[in-house]
Write a protein that holds these residues in place. Sequence first.
Motif, PDB file in Angstrom:
ATOM      1  N   GLU A  84       0.451   3.524  12.290  1.00  0.00           N
ATOM      2  CA  GLU A  84       0.623   2.417  13.241  1.00  0.00           C
ATOM      3  C   GLU A  84      -0.496   1.394  13.114  1.00  0.00           C
ATOM      4  O   GLU A  84      -0.297   0.214  13.375  1.00  0.00           O
ATOM      5  N   ALA A 124       0.479  -0.845  10.340  1.00  0.00           N
ATOM      6  CA  ALA A 124       1.610  -1.661  10.779  1.00  0.00           C
ATOM      7  C   ALA A 124       1.134  -2.771  11.711  1.00  0.00           C
ATOM      8  O   ALA A 124       1.624  -3.907  11.642  1.00  0.00           O
ATOM      9  N   HIS A 125       0.170  -2.455  12.561  1.00  0.00           N
ATOM     10  CA  HIS A 125      -0.387  -3.466  13.469  1.00  0.00           C
ATOM     11  C   HIS A 125      -1.075  -4.578  12.683  1.00  0.00           C
ATOM     12  O   HIS A 125      -0.959  -5.755  13.030  1.00  0.00           O
TER      13      HIS A 125
END
Length: 131
Positions: free
Chosen positions: A84, A87-88
């Motif tokens: 994540e 992805a951020h």
Amino acid sequence: MRIDKYLWCVRYYKTRNMVTEACKKNHVTVNGQIAKPSREVFPTDKITFRKDQITQIITVLDIPESRVGAKLVDIYRRNDTPAEAYAHLELLKLSKDYYRKTGTGRPTKKDRRDIDEYGNEIPEDFEEDFL
């Protein structure tokens, strides 16, 4: 091995000075404790540090003799950073591209020249209509 030398050896930072600065700014922790640049690291230590707007989490597997090639880095560390986080970072990059598209906002030098040229053009039949 010192934490600054280890992070330099496994190619997370370009210079040891950059690692030292990160340690002084409290961006680097070892096993949950803030680390000074001279802190010793051992196998199975968890290192957490903030770099490029991502909180990286790595586990020390082995201690290298000196700086290693990019292909050999995985022998000495395991990357435990959640997907994540990456992805951020991608979302941040996309939002910057969306916010400011090329050609919008303030005119470029070429746009300004085109605008100046447009204002100076006088149609040929302008004098006939005016008189």
